[in-house]
Design a protein around this motif. Structure first.
Motif, PDB file in Angstrom:
ATOM      1  N   TRP A   6       0.972  -1.066   0.109  1.00  0.00           N
ATOM      2  CA  TRP A   6      -0.439   0.019   0.081  1.00  0.00           C
ATOM      3  C   TRP A   6       1.000   1.115   0.194  1.00  0.00           C
ATOM      4  CZ3 TRP A   6      -4.301   0.024  -2.069  1.00  0.00           C
ATOM      5  CH2 TRP A   6      -5.302  -1.546  -1.777  1.00  0.00           C
ATOM      6  N   LYS A   7       1.744   1.427   0.583  1.00  0.00           N
ATOM      7  CA  LYS A   7       3.237   3.073   0.668  1.00  0.00           C
ATOM      8  C   LYS A   7       2.902   2.438  -0.964  1.00  0.00           C
ATOM      9  CE  LYS A   7       7.266   4.418   1.973  1.00  0.00           C
ATOM     10  NZ  LYS A   7       8.672   3.849   2.545  1.00  0.00           N
ATOM     11  N   GLY A   8       3.808   1.610  -1.825  1.00  0.00           N
ATOM     12  CA  GLY A   8       4.252   1.785  -3.256  1.00  0.00           C
ATOM     13  C   GLY A   8       2.544   2.343  -3.863  1.00  0.00           C
ATOM     14  N   GLN A   9       1.310   1.879  -3.350  1.00  0.00           N
ATOM     15  CA  GLN A   9       0.363   2.511  -4.538  1.00  0.00           C
ATOM     16  C   GLN A   9      -0.302   3.507  -3.616  1.00  0.00           C
ATOM     17  OE1 GLN A   9      -0.937  -0.026  -6.327  1.00  0.00           O
ATOM     18  NE2 GLN A   9      -2.244   0.956  -6.939  1.00  0.00           N
ATOM     19  N   PHE A  10      -0.071   4.403  -2.366  1.00  0.00           N
ATOM     20  CA  PHE A  10      -0.395   5.457  -2.776  1.00  0.00           C
ATOM     21  C   PHE A  10       1.271   6.545  -3.112  1.00  0.00           C
ATOM     22  CE2 PHE A  10      -3.282   4.204   0.508  1.00  0.00           C
ATOM     23  CZ  PHE A  10      -4.405   5.158   1.195  1.00  0.00           C
ATOM     24  N   ARG A  11       2.033   6.038  -3.610  1.00  0.00           N
ATOM     25  CA  ARG A  11       2.836   6.579  -4.213  1.00  0.00           C
ATOM     26  C   ARG A  11       2.361   7.100  -5.334  1.00  0.00           C
ATOM     27  NH1 ARG A  11       7.325   3.541  -2.709  1.00  0.00           N
ATOM     28  NH2 ARG A  11       6.579   1.978  -5.307  1.00  0.00           N
ATOM     29  N   ARG A  12       2.013   5.597  -6.030  1.00  0.00           N
ATOM     30  CA  ARG A  12       1.555   6.108  -7.072  1.00  0.00           C
ATOM     31  C   ARG A  12       0.506   6.660  -7.880  1.00  0.00           C
ATOM     32  NH1 ARG A  12       4.185   0.507  -6.988  1.00  0.00           N
ATOM     33  NH2 ARG A  12       1.737   0.023  -6.042  1.00  0.00           N
ATOM     34  N   SER A  13       0.192   7.039  -5.983  1.00  0.00           N
ATOM     35  CA  SER A  13      -1.537   7.970  -6.554  1.00  0.00           C
ATOM     36  C   SER A  13      -0.851   9.483  -6.117  1.00  0.00           C
ATOM     37  CB  SER A  13      -2.502   7.628  -5.474  1.00  0.00           C
ATOM     38  OG  SER A  13      -2.533   5.920  -5.226  1.00  0.00           O
ATOM     39  N   GLY A  14      -0.086   9.738  -6.114  1.00  0.00           N
ATOM     40  CA  GLY A  14       0.419  10.819  -5.800  1.00  0.00           C
ATOM     41  C   GLY A  14      -0.205  11.634  -4.169  1.00  0.00           C
ATOM     42  N   LEU A  15      -0.096  10.599  -2.953  1.00  0.00           N
ATOM     43  CA  LEU A  15      -1.034  10.756  -1.372  1.00  0.00           C
ATOM     44  C   LEU A  15      -0.002  10.445  -0.561  1.00  0.00           C
ATOM     45  CD1 LEU A  15      -4.902   9.025  -2.056  1.00  0.00           C
ATOM     46  CD2 LEU A  15      -4.132  11.181  -2.249  1.00  0.00           C
ATOM     47  N   GLY A  16       0.698  10.717  -0.242  1.00  0.00           N
ATOM     48  CA  GLY A  16       1.091  10.659   1.531  1.00  0.00           C
ATOM     49  C   GLY A  16       0.211   9.323   2.125  1.00  0.00           C
ATOM     50  N   TYR A  17       1.874   8.880   2.648  1.00  0.00           N
ATOM     51  CA  TYR A  17       1.407   7.964   3.564  1.00  0.00           C
ATOM     52  C   TYR A  17       2.106   7.431   4.670  1.00  0.00           C
ATOM     53  CZ  TYR A  17      -0.631   2.390   4.242  1.00  0.00           C
ATOM     54  OH  TYR A  17      -1.222   1.370   4.749  1.00  0.00           O
ATOM     55  N   ASP A  18       1.117   6.853   5.349  1.00  0.00           N
ATOM     56  CA  ASP A  18       2.203   6.252   6.645  1.00  0.00           C
ATOM     57  C   ASP A  18       1.686   4.884   7.076  1.00  0.00           C
ATOM     58  OD1 ASP A  18       0.446   7.214   7.352  1.00  0.00           O
ATOM     59  OD2 ASP A  18       1.086   7.115   9.979  1.00  0.00           O
ATOM     60  N   ALA A  19       2.364   3.639   7.129  1.00  0.00           N
ATOM     61  CA  ALA A  19       1.850   2.657   8.072  1.00  0.00           C
ATOM     62  C   ALA A  19       1.354   2.676   9.212  1.00  0.00           C
ATOM     63  CB  ALA A  19       3.042   1.689   7.514  1.00  0.00           C
ATOM     64  N   PRO A  20      -0.076   1.637   9.436  1.00  0.00           N
ATOM     65  CA  PRO A  20      -0.714   1.938  10.798  1.00  0.00           C
ATOM     66  C   PRO A  20       0.972   0.992  11.564  1.00  0.00           C
ATOM     67  CG  PRO A  20      -1.234  -0.196   9.420  1.00  0.00           C
ATOM     68  CD  PRO A  20      -0.511   0.578   7.920  1.00  0.00           C
ATOM     69  N   HIS A  21      -0.011   0.950  12.778  1.00  0.00           N
ATOM     70  CA  HIS A  21       0.940   0.137  14.428  1.00  0.00           C
ATOM     71  C   HIS A  21       0.094  -0.988  13.939  1.00  0.00           C
ATOM     72  CE1 HIS A  21       2.820   4.082  15.017  1.00  0.00           C
ATOM     73  NE2 HIS A  21       2.103   4.965  15.182  1.00  0.00           N
ATOM     74  N   ARG A  22       0.685  -1.655  14.803  1.00  0.00           N
ATOM     75  CA  ARG A  22      -0.190  -3.464  15.138  1.00  0.00           C
ATOM     76  C   ARG A  22      -0.581  -3.906  16.896  1.00  0.00           C
ATOM     77  NH1 ARG A  22       4.630  -6.081  11.884  1.00  0.00           N
ATOM     78  NH2 ARG A  22       4.403  -4.366   9.787  1.00  0.00           N
ATOM     79  N   VAL A  23      -0.744  -4.792  17.041  1.00  0.00           N
ATOM     80  CA  VAL A  23      -1.090  -4.502  18.373  1.00  0.00           C
ATOM     81  C   VAL A  23      -1.845  -6.125  18.615  1.00  0.00           C
ATOM     82  CG1 VAL A  23      -1.740  -5.276  20.458  1.00  0.00           C
ATOM     83  CG2 VAL A  23      -0.925  -2.728  19.534  1.00  0.00           C
ATOM     84  N   PHE A  24      -0.906  -6.875  18.236  1.00  0.00           N
ATOM     85  CA  PHE A  24      -1.021  -8.534  18.631  1.00  0.00           C
ATOM     86  C   PHE A  24      -1.612  -9.606  19.649  1.00  0.00           C
ATOM     87  CE2 PHE A  24       1.164  -8.764  14.089  1.00  0.00           C
ATOM     88  CZ  PHE A  24      -0.054  -8.104  13.072  1.00  0.00           C
ATOM     89  N   TRP A  25      -2.363  -8.939  20.082  1.00  0.00           N
ATOM     90  CA  TRP A  25      -2.992  -9.567  20.949  1.00  0.00           C
ATOM     91  C   TRP A  25      -3.719 -10.965  21.700  1.00  0.00           C
ATOM     92  CZ3 TRP A  25      -7.691 -10.545  22.614  1.00  0.00           C
ATOM     93  CH2 TRP A  25      -9.025 -10.355  21.592  1.00  0.00           C
TER      94      TRP A  25
END
Length: 317
Positions: free
Chosen positions: A127-146
């Motif tokens: 999804w980082k690559g997809q947003f880059r191709r869209s010209g949109l900013g992106y940051d990945a989510p955090h994750r908690v596996f509980w």
């Protein structure tokens, strides 16, 4: 950038009285209790329980959810409809395969954690690559596996019948390492796509949030009557299903599925439909559409096939 890792306690299934590890045959309620508008909006919990997380958190978490969303409503600004209907993400083309390869799921203690961490890394890259191709900013989510119960800004977990959720308030996916199996209706671990779909769905809510679509959906839910609220919720949920399918379809060469595995994934979500619920509680979609939008994304050419916001009402019922 990798998200937050949960604490290290090992993933363990309950033991049977004879001391052997319990088999993956627990059959829970197929659908969690009613999800409130507030829960859906920002809690967007759609875990294996078929709920965008949403669900299960209720109005108590709504303020935190909307405050944490990246766009529009959270900042007190109205969100234009075209943010959802004409988003640049739709014009970004087909997801480019990143050659994701997942570790095999076994009943060994840390297996599910490794599986989820690896899959989340793949989703980050895709999804980082997809947003880059869209010209949109992106940051990945955090994750908690509980494994142990806890709290998020969107509410407490676990919630009955729900194994996973996305919380926009802190941009974090929450997934229960045991619950994701227990809510699978007894699917064997070889049907890995049943479990991968859960993570990909929650990640889809993060994609919606980063693209601004989730804020528009929240706005529609907040401003509409019960029927408008549930329809907006269904459009959010079904789009997350489609985005999950788009990722899995893009990676089909290195995440191959047999026909049996593919059908198991579709049957799992088909059994989570809310068509038997009262109209004002139908916030996720029928089993037919819950599976249909997943398949549409899997077979499609990119996020453009996932635009639930311009789909006729009959396609998101």
């Amino acid at each position: 950038m990798a998200g937050h890792r949960s604490p290290p306690p090992p993933y363990r299934l309950p033991e049977r009285p004879d001391g052997q590890v319990r088999t993956y045959a627990h059959v829970p309620r197929r659908r969690p209790p009613r999800r409130s508008a507030g829960g859906t909006i920002a809690g967007l919990i759609g875990g294996l329980s078929a709920v965008l997380v949403l669900g299960a958190l209720g109005f108590a978490g709504y303020d935190a959810l909307t405050q944490g969303s990246a766009h529009g409503v959270a900042a007190g600004r109205p969100v234009a409809r075209k943010v959802a209907t004409e988003n640049r993400l739709y014009a970004s083309g087909k997801l480019v395969p990143i050659r994701c390869a997942l570790p095999k799921l076994t009943d060994e203690g840390a297996s599910m954690r490794r599986f989820m961490e690896t899959l989340s890394d793949c989703l980050d890259a895709s999804w980082k690559g997809q947003f880059r191709r869209s010209g949109l900013g992106y940051d990945a989510p955090h994750r908690v596996f509980w494994v142990q119960p806890g709290r998020s800004p969107c509410g407490s977990y676990p919630s009955p019948g729900s194994s996973a959720f996305y919380c926009p308030a802190n941009n974090t996916m929450y997934v229960g390492l045991e619950h994701v199996v227990e809510t699978s209706g007894g699917e064997p671990l070889s049907h890995y796509a049943v479990f991968a779909r859960v993570i990909a769905h929650e990640y889809g809510h993060h994609v919606q949030d980063r693209a601004g679509i989730l804020a528009y959906g929240q706005q529609e839910m907040e401003q509409g009557d019960d029927l408008a609220r549930t329809e907006a919720s269904r459009r959010i949920e079904l789009q997350a299903q489609c985005l999950a399918g788009a990722f899995l379809g893009a990676e089909r060469r290195t995440l191959p599925m047999t026909r049996l595995q593919y059908e198991a994934m579709l049957n799992d979500v088909r059994n989570r439909g809310d068509e038997r619920q009262p109209a004002d509680q139908r916030d996720h979609g029928s089993g037919k559409h819950y599976a249909g939008w997943l398949a549409r994304g899997f077979k499609g050419d990119g996020p453009d096939v996932c635009n639930t916001w311009t789909a006729p009402g009959d396609d998101v019922s």
